[in-house]
Design a protein around this motif. Structure first.
Motif, PDB file in Angstrom:
ATOM      1  N   ILE A 142       0.834  -1.197   0.000  1.00 16.53           N
ATOM      2  CA  ILE A 142       0.000   0.000   0.000  1.00 16.53           C
ATOM      3  C   ILE A 142       0.868   1.246   0.000  1.00 16.53           C
ATOM      4  O   ILE A 142       0.576   2.228  -0.691  1.00 16.53           O
ATOM      5  CB  ILE A 142      -0.938  -0.011   1.220  1.00 16.53           C
ATOM      6  N   GLY A 143       1.948   1.215   0.802  1.00 14.55           N
ATOM      7  CA  GLY A 143       2.903   2.318   0.823  1.00 14.55           C
ATOM      8  C   GLY A 143       2.429   3.507   1.628  1.00 14.55           C
ATOM      9  O   GLY A 143       1.422   3.460   2.344  1.00 14.55           O
ATOM     10  N   GLY A 144       3.166   4.618   1.493  1.00 18.99           N
ATOM     11  CA  GLY A 144       2.790   5.859   2.157  1.00 18.99           C
ATOM     12  C   GLY A 144       2.838   5.756   3.673  1.00 18.99           C
ATOM     13  O   GLY A 144       3.710   5.122   4.268  1.00 18.99           O
ATOM     14  N   ASP A 145       1.860   6.396   4.307  1.00 21.31           N
ATOM     15  CA  ASP A 145       1.808   6.431   5.767  1.00 21.31           C
ATOM     16  C   ASP A 145       1.588   5.046   6.366  1.00 21.31           C
ATOM     17  O   ASP A 145       2.050   4.757   7.474  1.00 21.31           O
ATOM     18  CB  ASP A 145       0.687   7.374   6.226  1.00 21.31           C
ATOM     19  N   VAL A 146       0.887   4.178   5.655  1.00 19.60           N
ATOM     20  CA  VAL A 146       0.647   2.827   6.155  1.00 19.60           C
ATOM     21  C   VAL A 146       1.962   2.063   6.284  1.00 19.60           C
ATOM     22  O   VAL A 146       2.189   1.334   7.253  1.00 19.60           O
ATOM     23  CB  VAL A 146      -0.340   2.081   5.249  1.00 19.60           C
ATOM     24  N   GLN A 197       1.076   6.074  18.098  1.00 17.67           N
ATOM     25  CA  GLN A 197      -0.092   6.921  18.332  1.00 17.67           C
ATOM     26  C   GLN A 197       0.165   8.370  17.939  1.00 17.67           C
ATOM     27  O   GLN A 197      -0.725   9.040  17.406  1.00 17.67           O
ATOM     28  CB  GLN A 197      -0.501   6.827  19.800  1.00 17.67           C
ATOM     29  N   SER A 198       1.367   8.854  18.167  1.00 16.32           N
ATOM     30  CA  SER A 198       1.704  10.230  17.774  1.00 16.32           C
ATOM     31  C   SER A 198       1.698  10.388  16.265  1.00 16.32           C
ATOM     32  O   SER A 198       1.283  11.431  15.741  1.00 16.32           O
ATOM     33  CB  SER A 198       3.065  10.621  18.350  1.00 16.32           C
ATOM     34  N   PHE A 199       2.156   9.380  15.543  1.00 15.42           N
ATOM     35  CA  PHE A 199       2.183   9.443  14.084  1.00 15.42           C
ATOM     36  C   PHE A 199       0.769   9.598  13.538  1.00 15.42           C
ATOM     37  O   PHE A 199       0.537  10.351  12.577  1.00 15.42           O
ATOM     38  CB  PHE A 199       2.838   8.171  13.522  1.00 15.42           C
ATOM     39  N   ARG A 200      -0.184   8.911  14.135  1.00 11.78           N
ATOM     40  CA  ARG A 200      -1.576   9.047  13.689  1.00 11.78           C
ATOM     41  C   ARG A 200      -2.102  10.460  13.924  1.00 11.78           C
ATOM     42  O   ARG A 200      -2.763  11.045  13.062  1.00 11.78           O
ATOM     43  CB  ARG A 200      -2.429   8.026  14.411  1.00 11.78           C
ATOM     44  N   GLU A 201      -1.794  11.037  15.105  1.00  9.69           N
ATOM     45  CA  GLU A 201      -2.271  12.383  15.406  1.00  9.69           C
ATOM     46  C   GLU A 201      -1.637  13.429  14.508  1.00  9.69           C
ATOM     47  O   GLU A 201      -2.261  14.439  14.193  1.00  9.69           O
ATOM     48  CB  GLU A 201      -1.993  12.710  16.876  1.00  9.69           C
ATOM     49  N   GLN A 202      -0.413  13.194  14.096  1.00 13.76           N
ATOM     50  CA  GLN A 202       0.279  14.142  13.235  1.00 13.76           C
ATOM     51  C   GLN A 202      -0.166  14.047  11.775  1.00 13.76           C
ATOM     52  O   GLN A 202       0.190  14.915  10.969  1.00 13.76           O
ATOM     53  CB  GLN A 202       1.788  13.906  13.323  1.00 13.76           C
ATOM     54  N   ASN A 203      -0.930  13.018  11.440  1.00 11.16           N
ATOM     55  CA  ASN A 203      -1.344  12.820  10.047  1.00 11.16           C
ATOM     56  C   ASN A 203      -2.863  12.611   9.951  1.00 11.16           C
ATOM     57  O   ASN A 203      -3.349  11.708   9.269  1.00 11.16           O
ATOM     58  CB  ASN A 203      -0.611  11.608   9.449  1.00 11.16           C
ATOM     59  N   ARG A 204      -3.600  13.471  10.650  1.00  9.24           N
ATOM     60  CA  ARG A 204      -5.054  13.359  10.631  1.00  9.24           C
ATOM     61  C   ARG A 204      -5.644  13.676   9.258  1.00  9.24           C
ATOM     62  O   ARG A 204      -6.761  13.266   8.941  1.00  9.24           O
ATOM     63  CB  ARG A 204      -5.675  14.280  11.687  1.00  9.24           C
ATOM     64  N   SER A 205      -4.914  14.410   8.437  1.00 12.62           N
ATOM     65  CA  SER A 205      -5.396  14.735   7.094  1.00 12.62           C
ATOM     66  C   SER A 205      -5.001  13.682   6.057  1.00 12.62           C
ATOM     67  O   SER A 205      -5.278  13.856   4.870  1.00 12.62           O
ATOM     68  CB  SER A 205      -4.855  16.101   6.670  1.00 12.62           C
ATOM     69  N   SER A 206      -4.376  12.609   6.496  1.00 14.26           N
ATOM     70  CA  SER A 206      -3.924  11.579   5.563  1.00 14.26           C
ATOM     71  C   SER A 206      -5.121  10.870   4.921  1.00 14.26           C
ATOM     72  O   SER A 206      -6.127  10.600   5.585  1.00 14.26           O
ATOM     73  CB  SER A 206      -3.060  10.558   6.303  1.00 14.26           C
ATOM     74  N   PRO A 207      -5.040  10.557   3.636  1.00 15.23           N
ATOM     75  CA  PRO A 207      -6.131   9.797   2.995  1.00 15.23           C
ATOM     76  C   PRO A 207      -6.260   8.378   3.554  1.00 15.23           C
ATOM     77  O   PRO A 207      -7.280   7.732   3.345  1.00 15.23           O
ATOM     78  CB  PRO A 207      -5.727   9.782   1.512  1.00 15.23           C
ATOM     79  N   LEU A 208      -5.235   7.924   4.249  1.00 11.32           N
ATOM     80  CA  LEU A 208      -5.257   6.594   4.861  1.00 11.32           C
ATOM     81  C   LEU A 208      -5.438   6.709   6.370  1.00 11.32           C
ATOM     82  O   LEU A 208      -4.947   5.873   7.131  1.00 11.32           O
ATOM     83  CB  LEU A 208      -3.952   5.853   4.542  1.00 11.32           C
ATOM     84  N   PHE A 209      -6.168   7.733   6.797  1.00 13.17           N
ATOM     85  CA  PHE A 209      -6.327   7.988   8.225  1.00 13.17           C
ATOM     86  C   PHE A 209      -7.024   6.825   8.936  1.00 13.17           C
ATOM     87  O   PHE A 209      -6.706   6.515  10.082  1.00 13.17           O
ATOM     88  CB  PHE A 209      -7.121   9.278   8.438  1.00 13.17           C
ATOM     89  N   ASN A 210      -7.965   6.167   8.291  1.00 13.77           N
ATOM     90  CA  ASN A 210      -8.652   5.035   8.925  1.00 13.77           C
ATOM     91  C   ASN A 210      -7.694   3.879   9.183  1.00 13.77           C
ATOM     92  O   ASN A 210      -7.804   3.181  10.195  1.00 13.77           O
ATOM     93  CB  ASN A 210      -9.822   4.569   8.056  1.00 13.77           C
ATOM     94  N   VAL A 262      -4.632   0.987  13.627  1.00 12.62           N
ATOM     95  CA  VAL A 262      -3.392   0.558  14.286  1.00 12.62           C
ATOM     96  C   VAL A 262      -3.200   1.308  15.596  1.00 12.62           C
ATOM     97  O   VAL A 262      -2.841   0.720  16.629  1.00 12.62           O
ATOM     98  CB  VAL A 262      -2.186   0.775  13.352  1.00 12.62           C
ATOM     99  N   SER A 263      -3.443   2.623  15.574  1.00  9.13           N
ATOM    100  CA  SER A 263      -3.216   3.442  16.760  1.00  9.13           C
ATOM    101  C   SER A 263      -4.135   3.057  17.913  1.00  9.13           C
ATOM    102  O   SER A 263      -3.707   3.050  19.071  1.00  9.13           O
ATOM    103  CB  SER A 263      -3.422   4.917  16.403  1.00  9.13           C
ATOM    104  N   GLU A 264      -5.388   2.701  17.612  1.00  8.81           N
ATOM    105  CA  GLU A 264      -6.339   2.366  18.672  1.00  8.81           C
ATOM    106  C   GLU A 264      -6.051   1.002  19.290  1.00  8.81           C
ATOM    107  O   GLU A 264      -6.430   0.743  20.431  1.00  8.81           O
ATOM    108  CB  GLU A 264      -7.765   2.375  18.103  1.00  8.81           C
ATOM    109  N   SER A 265      -5.395   0.117  18.555  1.00 10.95           N
ATOM    110  CA  SER A 265      -5.187  -1.244  19.044  1.00 10.95           C
ATOM    111  C   SER A 265      -3.766  -1.535  19.508  1.00 10.95           C
ATOM    112  O   SER A 265      -3.536  -2.538  20.190  1.00 10.95           O
ATOM    113  CB  SER A 265      -5.555  -2.257  17.953  1.00 10.95           C
ATOM    114  N   VAL A 266      -2.808  -0.662  19.163  1.00 11.38           N
ATOM    115  CA  VAL A 266      -1.411  -0.946  19.525  1.00 11.38           C
ATOM    116  C   VAL A 266      -1.203  -1.025  21.037  1.00 11.38           C
ATOM    117  O   VAL A 266      -0.281  -1.738  21.492  1.00 11.38           O
ATOM    118  CB  VAL A 266      -0.476   0.118  18.899  1.00 11.38           C
ATOM    119  N   PRO A 267      -2.024  -0.383  21.906  1.00  4.81           N
ATOM    120  CA  PRO A 267      -1.830  -0.617  23.349  1.00  4.81           C
ATOM    121  C   PRO A 267      -1.981  -2.068  23.751  1.00  4.81           C
ATOM    122  O   PRO A 267      -1.605  -2.443  24.863  1.00  4.81           O
ATOM    123  CB  PRO A 267      -2.924   0.254  23.984  1.00  4.81           C
TER     124      PRO A 267
END
Length: 482
Positions: free
Chosen positions: A62-66, A113-126, A131-136
């Motif tokens: 998939i690449g990119g932020d993922v 989790q920080s990476f997700r917050e820093q990229n809220r405008s990412s097209p792959l935000f979901n 990942v961010s919600e389950s990594v704990p």
């Protein structure tokens, strides 16, 4: 810390002696000279080479932020493997050392989790959110006695966002669908792994081969903050173990000879007198009693006014400063979040849709108006909160609140009030058929509009009477409750 340093030093000397005889064990969790890792480390390696590897490969596709997120997750599983290796060849150390051993995993979790917050405008935000919600869930190593259910909760948190990914890409790109399946399978496999090897928590080593000298003194190799068993560095020899306890005293022998035997005989003779033993007591007249002779009180020794034994005041910990979180008013997917509002009058949500929900949390001395028709509203842990809304097709819930006012301008089928002290509900002409369900709440009032527009306040019963009618229990509101 001094005791821990002394213990580590003693262990290092003992390990050095053992290694001089048998050779040094592997640093990667292998047994001495064999190269084999423990069974549960091998099982974790199988998990990494299976579902984790598949997830990383699809993320790279998939690449990119993922892909960047997947690289962080790869590092997280690597750190967790190192922790498992340490646990497999070490006894459980103190809580302070355990915390330091968990630090690498915790650091990577924060990065994810920080990476997700820093990229809220990412097209792959979901994808990032799943990942961010389950990594704990990787924090299961610190959970006891049920780490498996904890991982299941984290997996459920991810499914809210993975369902969105499936909805967006089900008909577009099968790679994203496979990505969801592979990612969720990581947590499924991890639950199975925990159930088999760490059912009640992370298992630490209880015995290590060739460490007879250590166990003779009650110790096995203990993990240090570096994540590995203590290594020998030399030092003074440990002190010898204490000698055996002294033999028990022989009560049949006496140091004083015949005098002790005579004293015991006199004691038993006194006890055998029965009620006559009190005849030797002296009578105390009223003149000798301090509570009946005030003159004796002034002659008596002053009472001890100091602190009582073991009653020294305990040092009280200073109250931690209250953590103030920033106010939030935003749309997250289909949920409007209204959080941490303090004294905010005139909050308005106007751009609404039927599928959206509103969640108000920890709002004090504030008012919120919701325009349009939405699915549901939840007011949680709010104080002196005012809520005005047009139409709700589902339910309005008020939970853990104090002194709140709710006004409906249009229609609402159900209003639920739970664990709330003080709630005023203003109905409209169109919502008179609304069902109000309450539990564990007090000071509830429903205000019904009249033909002239004036409201009539009616209290909701809080006290009930239950009787057995021969077939079932019948509960009715008592008259005292209104």
């Amino acid at each position: 810390m001094a005791e821990l340093a002394s213990l580590v030093q003693r262990l290092e000397v003992a390990v050095g002696r053992l290694e001089a005889v048998s050779g040094t064990g592997g640093a990667d969790g292998s047994a001495a000279g064999t190269g084999a890792v423990s069974a549960y480390v091998e099982a974790f390696d199988a998990l990494i080479s299976g579902s984790v590897a598949e997830y990383i490969a699809l993320s790279q596709k998939i690449g990119g932020d993922v892909q960047k997120h997947a690289d962080m997750m790869k590092q997280a599983f690597s750190c967790q493997r190192q922790l498992l290796v340490t646990a497999s060849c070490s006894q459980k150390p103190s809580d302070a050392v355990v915390t330091s051993l968990l630090a690498p995993v915790s650091k990577v979790i924060q990065q994810v989790q920080s990476f997700r917050e820093q990229n809220r405008s990412s097209p792959l935000f979901n994808h990032l959110s799943a990942v961010s919600e389950s990594v704990p869930g990787l924090g299961w190593v610190a959970m006891s006695p049920k780490p498996g259910p904890y991982v299941k909760e984290m997996q459920d948190a991810a499914m809210f966002y993975t369902n969105r990914v499936l909805k967006d890409y089900k008909e577009k790109d099968k790679t994203h669908v496979d990505w969801v399946k592979s990612y969720l399978s990581i947590w499924t496999d991890l639950q199975a792994y925990i159930k088999q090897h760490h059912t009640t928590g992370l298992v630490w080593s209880k015995s290590v081969s060739l460490d007879f000298t250590l166990f003779a003194t009650g110790f096995g190799p203990v993990a240090s903050a570096s994540g590995a068993p203590s290594a020998p560095r030399g030092g003074p020899a440990p002190p010898p173990p204490p000698g055996p306890p002294p033999p028990p005293m022989d009560l049949n022998q006496s140091a004083g000879g015949d005098s002790s035997a005579t004293s015991r005989n006199a004691l038993f003779a006194s006890l055998n007198k029965g009620a006559d033993i009190t005849k030797g007591l002296k009578h105390v007249s009223d003149a000798q009693k301090t509570h009946k002779n005030p003159a004796l009180r002034s002659q008596a020794a002053p009472l001890h006014t100091g602190p009582r034994p073991f009653s020294a005041p305990r040092p009280t910990a200073s109250a931690a400063p209250a953590l103030t979180l920033p106010p939030v008013l935003e749309l997250d997917g289909k949920k409007w979040k209204v959080e941490n509002q303090q004294g905010a009058q005139g909050l308005v949500i106007s751009d609404t849709e039927l599928k959206q929900v509103v969640y108000a949390f920890k709002c004090n001395n504030s008012t919120l108006q919701i325009k349009g028709k939405i699915n549901s509203i939840t007011v949680d842990n709010c104080k002196k909160m005012g809520l005005v809304f047009d139409d709700v097709v589902g339910i309005v819930e008020v939970i853990n609140c104090k002194d709140v006012k709710v006004q409906v301008l249009g229609k609402v089928p159900t209003i639920s009030i739970n664990k709330t002290d003080g709630c005023h509900v203003y109905l409209s002409q169109h919502s008179l058929s609304c069902e109000i369900v309450s539990a564990k709440s007090s000071e509830m009032n429903v205000l019904v509009p009249g033909k002239d527009g004036e409201y009539t306040e009616i209290p909701v019963p809080e006290q009930f009477k239950t009787v057995w009618d021969g077939k079932k229990l019948v509960t009715t509101a008592t008259e005292i409750a209104g």
